[in-house]
Design a protein around this motif. Structure first.
Motif, mmCIF file in Angstrom:
data_model
loop_
_atom_site.group_PDB
_atom_site.id
_atom_site.type_symbol
_atom_site.label_atom_id
_atom_site.label_comp_id
_atom_site.label_asym_id
_atom_site.label_seq_id
_atom_site.Cartn_x
_atom_site.Cartn_y
_atom_site.Cartn_z
ATOM 1 N N ARG A 154 28.091 -1.495 46.543
ATOM 2 C CA ARG A 154 29.230 -0.612 46.294
ATOM 3 C C ARG A 154 29.797 -0.317 47.673
ATOM 4 O O ARG A 154 29.097 0.258 48.522
ATOM 5 N N ILE A 155 31.033 -0.711 47.912
ATOM 6 C CA ILE A 155 31.644 -0.631 49.228
ATOM 7 C C ILE A 155 32.866 0.275 49.148
ATOM 8 O O ILE A 155 33.705 0.110 48.265
ATOM 9 N N ALA A 156 32.961 1.212 50.082
ATOM 10 C CA ALA A 156 34.106 2.119 50.128
ATOM 11 C C ALA A 156 34.882 1.902 51.424
ATOM 12 O O ALA A 156 34.296 1.786 52.499
ATOM 13 N N TYR A 157 36.199 1.836 51.298
ATOM 14 C CA TYR A 157 37.095 1.798 52.444
ATOM 15 C C TYR A 157 37.842 3.121 52.415
ATOM 16 O O TYR A 157 38.512 3.442 51.434
ATOM 17 N N VAL A 158 37.707 3.912 53.475
ATOM 18 C CA VAL A 158 38.313 5.242 53.508
ATOM 19 C C VAL A 158 39.404 5.262 54.575
ATOM 20 O O VAL A 158 39.147 4.969 55.745
ATOM 21 N N ALA A 159 40.610 5.622 54.155
ATOM 22 C CA ALA A 159 41.757 5.762 55.048
ATOM 23 C C ALA A 159 42.132 7.244 55.119
ATOM 24 O O ALA A 159 41.629 8.045 54.328
ATOM 25 N N PRO A 160 43.005 7.616 56.043
ATOM 26 C CA PRO A 160 43.391 9.032 56.117
ATOM 27 C C PRO A 160 43.942 9.578 54.794
ATOM 28 O O PRO A 160 43.645 10.708 54.425
ATOM 29 N N THR A 161 44.730 8.788 54.083
ATOM 30 C CA THR A 161 45.228 9.211 52.770
ATOM 31 C C THR A 161 45.045 8.064 51.780
ATOM 32 O O THR A 161 44.899 6.901 52.163
ATOM 33 N N TYR A 162 45.095 8.406 50.513
ATOM 34 C CA TYR A 162 44.952 7.417 49.447
ATOM 35 C C TYR A 162 46.080 6.381 49.530
ATOM 36 O O TYR A 162 45.846 5.180 49.392
ATOM 37 N N GLN A 163 47.292 6.855 49.777
ATOM 38 C CA GLN A 163 48.442 5.950 49.886
ATOM 39 C C GLN A 163 48.290 5.009 51.073
ATOM 40 O O GLN A 163 48.637 3.836 50.989
ATOM 41 N N GLN A 164 47.751 5.498 52.173
ATOM 42 C CA GLN A 164 47.541 4.622 53.324
ATOM 43 C C GLN A 164 46.495 3.554 53.019
ATOM 44 O O GLN A 164 46.623 2.410 53.474
ATOM 45 N N ALA A 165 45.476 3.900 52.253
ATOM 46 C CA ALA A 165 44.490 2.893 51.855
ATOM 47 C C ALA A 165 45.179 1.786 51.070
ATOM 48 O O ALA A 165 44.923 0.600 51.289
ATOM 49 N N ARG A 166 46.064 2.179 50.158
ATOM 50 C CA ARG A 166 46.818 1.186 49.381
ATOM 51 C C ARG A 166 47.697 0.344 50.299
ATOM 52 O O ARG A 166 47.735 -0.883 50.204
ATOM 53 N N ASP A 167 48.409 0.996 51.211
ATOM 54 C CA ASP A 167 49.345 0.285 52.091
ATOM 55 C C ASP A 167 48.640 -0.616 53.100
ATOM 56 O O ASP A 167 49.141 -1.683 53.435
ATOM 57 N N ILE A 168 47.480 -0.195 53.591
ATOM 58 C CA ILE A 168 46.814 -0.909 54.681
ATOM 59 C C ILE A 168 46.063 -2.150 54.209
ATOM 60 O O ILE A 168 46.232 -3.244 54.756
ATOM 61 N N ILE A 169 45.226 -2.034 53.198
ATOM 62 C CA ILE A 169 44.284 -3.122 52.921
ATOM 63 C C ILE A 169 44.254 -3.594 51.469
ATOM 64 O O ILE A 169 43.670 -4.637 51.171
ATOM 65 N N TRP A 170 44.870 -2.888 50.545
ATOM 66 C CA TRP A 170 44.776 -3.220 49.125
ATOM 67 C C TRP A 170 45.246 -4.644 48.825
ATOM 68 O O TRP A 170 44.542 -5.424 48.196
ATOM 69 N N GLU A 171 46.442 -5.003 49.274
ATOM 70 C CA GLU A 171 46.971 -6.345 48.985
ATOM 71 C C GLU A 171 46.145 -7.440 49.662
ATOM 72 O O GLU A 171 45.954 -8.508 49.098
ATOM 73 N N ILE A 172 45.658 -7.158 50.858
ATOM 74 C CA ILE A 172 44.821 -8.137 51.567
ATOM 75 C C ILE A 172 43.574 -8.440 50.746
ATOM 76 O O ILE A 172 43.213 -9.604 50.541
ATOM 77 N N LEU A 173 42.903 -7.393 50.272
ATOM 78 C CA LEU A 173 41.681 -7.595 49.489
ATOM 79 C C LEU A 173 41.965 -8.306 48.183
ATOM 80 O O LEU A 173 41.228 -9.221 47.790
ATOM 81 N N ASN B 3 41.300 -2.472 39.094
ATOM 82 C CA ASN B 3 41.853 -1.237 38.564
ATOM 83 C C ASN B 3 42.886 -0.741 39.573
ATOM 84 O O ASN B 3 42.531 -0.172 40.609
ATOM 85 N N GLU B 4 44.156 -0.993 39.275
ATOM 86 C CA GLU B 4 45.243 -0.631 40.186
ATOM 87 C C GLU B 4 45.368 0.879 40.357
ATOM 88 O O GLU B 4 45.691 1.359 41.436
ATOM 89 N N ALA B 5 45.133 1.634 39.302
ATOM 90 C CA ALA B 5 45.289 3.084 39.378
ATOM 91 C C ALA B 5 44.229 3.724 40.264
ATOM 92 O O ALA B 5 44.521 4.651 41.020
ATOM 93 N N ARG B 6 42.999 3.234 40.180
ATOM 94 C CA ARG B 6 41.894 3.822 40.964
ATOM 95 C C ARG B 6 41.617 3.062 42.260
ATOM 96 O O ARG B 6 40.727 3.436 43.012
ATOM 97 N N LEU B 7 42.345 1.981 42.515
ATOM 98 C CA LEU B 7 42.135 1.120 43.679
ATOM 99 C C LEU B 7 40.689 0.655 43.753
ATOM 100 O O LEU B 7 39.961 0.903 44.717
ATOM 101 N N GLU B 8 40.259 -0.039 42.709
ATOM 102 C CA GLU B 8 38.899 -0.560 42.631
ATOM 103 C C GLU B 8 38.930 -2.041 42.262
ATOM 104 O O GLU B 8 39.715 -2.460 41.417
#
Length: 109
Positions: A46-65, A77-82
């Motif tokens: 179970r791996i967690a990537y933590v950014a300063p805000t939830y939106q920044q996590a989406r903007d920074i690495i979501w599409e790459i992963l 799960n697009e809503a929960r970013l999982e």
């Protein structure tokens, strides 16, 4: 993705925690994505990537992963970013979650 020589030194470091003092365009996000992929595909985790805000996590690495993990993805799960992925060479699964520091009370364990 091929890592730079400096990224290879960081990735090869066996210590549990590593602190990087790197400037812009060093490749911190791409290094994090490579390490997340390695942990997710190597063994059930179970791996967690933590950014300063939830939106920044989406903007920074979501599409790459989503792009780079596509062959191994079981579900997204697009809503929960999982992202749930297969583990190579076993029947296990890994879960990658993206979270924001602003909701730190939701990060337990």
């Amino acid at each position: 993705m091929i890592l730079t020589p400096a990224q290879n030194i960081i990735a090869a470091d066996p210590t549990r925690f590593r602190v990087l003092n790197c400037g812009r365009r060093f490749g911190k996000t791409s290094l994090a994505a490579e390490e997340i992929k390695g942990k997710a595909l190597g063994a059930p985790n179970r791996i967690a990537y933590v950014a300063p805000t939830y939106q920044q996590a989406r903007d920074i690495i979501w599409e790459i992963l989503k792009t780079e993990m596509r062959p191994a993805i079981i579900s997204i799960n697009e809503a929960r970013l999982e992202i749930k992925t297969k583990v190579i060479g076993s029947s296990g699964e890994s879960l990658i979650v993206l979270r924001g520091w602003e909701a730190i009370e939701t990060l337990r364990g």
